[in-house]
Design a protein around this motif. Structure first.
Motif: not given
Length: 154
Positions: A4-13, A93-98
């Motif tokens: 459920l983690r946020e999208v991983f943006y690689g080099g943009y993190e 209830l599950a919590v994640s990023s948009g």
């Protein structure tokens, strides 16, 4: 759950969102960030069209693409449901990023709101019955507003 983690943006993190948008929107033919965000806010950009260009322009080649995010978020959803059924749980209830949530529901509904940006603390309500998922709410702020009102009424 890791799924459920946020999208991983690689080099943009850790970098500015403006850099991600500037680099990726060009692949979609946008000449201005205003036009890009106007289309995103209107629901005209499917989440796949937002995620995949980021993965393509990531100079480190580490950013997740749409299919990777979809596989892990939907696997997490399936695990949540499987555990709930096993334990007799009815409400979870599950919590994640948009953006992760947008990818998760991208093929579970035809509602255009699935493509619009989600505010912080917004709710997406998914029901499961007889092996089928149904997206009942997307972007609801009803619960946040009720919480605010409860604090005012104290």
């Amino acid at each position: 759950m890791k799924g459920l983690r946020e999208v991983f943006y690689g080099g943009y993190e850790g970098g500015p969102n403006a850099k991600i948008v500037s680099d990726s929107m060009k692949l979609l033919g946008y000449k201005s960030t205003k036009a890009y965000f106007d289309d995103y806010k209107a629901g005209k950009l499917p989440i796949k069209a937002i995620i995949d260009p980021i993965a393509k322009v990531d100079s480190k080649g580490l950013a997740e693409n749409y299919d990777q995010v979809k596989a892990r978020t939907q696997a997490a959803l399936d695990t949540i449901v499987k555990n709930a059924l096993k334990n007799g749980d009815r409400n979870i209830l599950a919590v994640s990023s948009g953006m992760s949530m947008q990818v998760m529901i991208s093929d579970l509904t035809d509602n255009i709101d699935k493509n619009k940006p989600l505010s912080n603390a917004t709710v997406i309500k998914i029901t499961y019955k007889n092996g089928q998922y149904h997206v009942d709410e997307i972007g609801s702020m009803e619960y946040v507003n009720k919480g605010k009102q409860a604090l005012i009424n104290k």
